[in-house]
Each structure stands twice: as C-alpha cells, then as structure tokens.
Design a protein around this motif. Structure first.
Motif, PDB file in Angstrom:
ATOM      1  N   LYS A   4       3.630  -9.945   8.599  1.00  0.00           N
ATOM      2  CA  LYS A   4       2.881  -8.967   7.800  1.00  0.00           C
ATOM      3  C   LYS A   4       1.368  -9.142   7.948  1.00  0.00           C
ATOM      4  CE  LYS A   4       6.466  -8.133   4.363  1.00  0.00           C
ATOM      5  NZ  LYS A   4       6.798  -8.132   2.930  1.00  0.00           N
ATOM      6  N   CYS A   5       0.952 -10.236   8.543  1.00  0.00           N
ATOM      7  CA  CYS A   5      -0.477 -10.500   8.766  1.00  0.00           C
ATOM      8  C   CYS A   5      -0.911 -10.173  10.190  1.00  0.00           C
ATOM      9  CB  CYS A   5      -0.797 -11.965   8.491  1.00  0.00           C
ATOM     10  SG  CYS A   5      -0.518 -12.467   6.801  1.00  0.00           S
ATOM     11  N   TYR A  40       2.498  -5.790   1.806  1.00  0.00           N
ATOM     12  CA  TYR A  40       3.570  -4.826   2.089  1.00  0.00           C
ATOM     13  C   TYR A  40       4.872  -5.217   1.374  1.00  0.00           C
ATOM     14  CZ  TYR A  40       0.290  -3.823   5.886  1.00  0.00           C
ATOM     15  OH  TYR A  40      -0.833  -3.549   6.612  1.00  0.00           O
ATOM     16  N   TRP A  45      11.029  -6.447   8.209  1.00  0.00           N
ATOM     17  CA  TRP A  45      10.621  -6.320   9.601  1.00  0.00           C
ATOM     18  C   TRP A  45      11.518  -5.336  10.339  1.00  0.00           C
ATOM     19  CZ3 TRP A  45       7.286  -6.085  13.126  1.00  0.00           C
ATOM     20  CH2 TRP A  45       7.660  -6.023  14.460  1.00  0.00           C
ATOM     21  N   PHE A  49       7.980  -0.664  11.411  1.00  0.00           N
ATOM     22  CA  PHE A  49       6.786  -1.156  10.724  1.00  0.00           C
ATOM     23  C   PHE A  49       5.557  -0.992  11.621  1.00  0.00           C
ATOM     24  CE2 PHE A  49       3.834  -4.732   9.817  1.00  0.00           C
ATOM     25  CZ  PHE A  49       3.444  -4.351   8.549  1.00  0.00           C
TER      26      PHE A  49
END
Length: 131
Positions: A4-5, A40, A45, A49
């Motif tokens: 997410k980063c 998020y 995943w 995305f």
C-alpha cells in the motif's frame, strides 16, 4: 513489502527509485497525520489496485489532522509520473518554510558547520553538567 506504500511503477514493474521512495514518503506523511491509520483500509491486493492508482486516480484522502498545505505536499508525492514528484530537497524546503511560518523563532535550521555544532554541543554539555 508493504504494497500500500509502493508507487505504481514499483508495483507494476518492480522499478524502485528515489521517485518511488518519494511516493512511499507521501504515504508515511499520511500515516503520521492520520495518527497511524492503515492506508487504503479495506482494499485487498489485486492488479486492479494498480489500475485504480493509474487510471482512476485513486489516492488517499486528506487525513483529519493534516492542513490543506500538508495534504498538498503529500499529494504532490503521489504524482503518477515519477519525474513530476518533488525530490527530497524540495520536500525539505517545503517543510522548512512551513515550520518557519508556523513557529518563527522556535524552529532552528540545523545545517551548520561542524565547528559551530561542536561549540553548541559543548555549551549544552556544560549547562547540563553544571546542574
């Protein structure tokens, strides 16, 4: 890796660079101003995305504790084109200006010569030793 980063180019092509680090830094700023919320939330995943980041413009929303200026800075880290993201020197300048405006007289530029730094450390050590 904390996906997410990661920047879109890192997720898609495993291309890591200073620009992808800038993207991650923007997420880190978001985490700080959201007081540690998960980026998020609820999103799992999937290749979709990345598609949402690239095609739909999915970005993290402004956290409750960020000002518009702070959110603008973190948003600039999430430009889709890596070359359009600010560099760390530019980010440092943004935050220097912001801190100086918020707390003039309390924010000190820490870039100084080693001689000046040694002198200040010596003065502080003498002060604490005397107590």
């Amino acid at each position: 890796l904390p996906w997410k980063c990661l920047a879109p180019e890192a997720l898609t092509f495993s291309k890591f660079s200073v620009a992808s680090d800038i993207w991650a830094y923007g997420v880190t700023i978001w985490e700080i101003f959201s007081l540690g919320q998960v980026p998020y939330p609820g999103i799992q995943w999937s290749p979709d995305f990345v598609n949402q980041l690239e095609k739909s413009g999915l970005r993290l929303l402004k956290p409750n504790y960020a000002t518009d200026t702070i959110y603008d800075i973190m948003s600039s880290c999430w430009n889709l084109e890596p070359k359009d993201r600010p560099g760390f020197n530019k980010l440092k300048t943004y935050f220097d200006q912001l801190m100086t405006a918020i707390a003039p007289g309390e924010y000190m530029e820490l870039q100084m010569s080693s001689e000046v730094a040694s002198q200040r450390i010596s003065e502080l050590t003498d002060t604490y030793t005397a107590v």
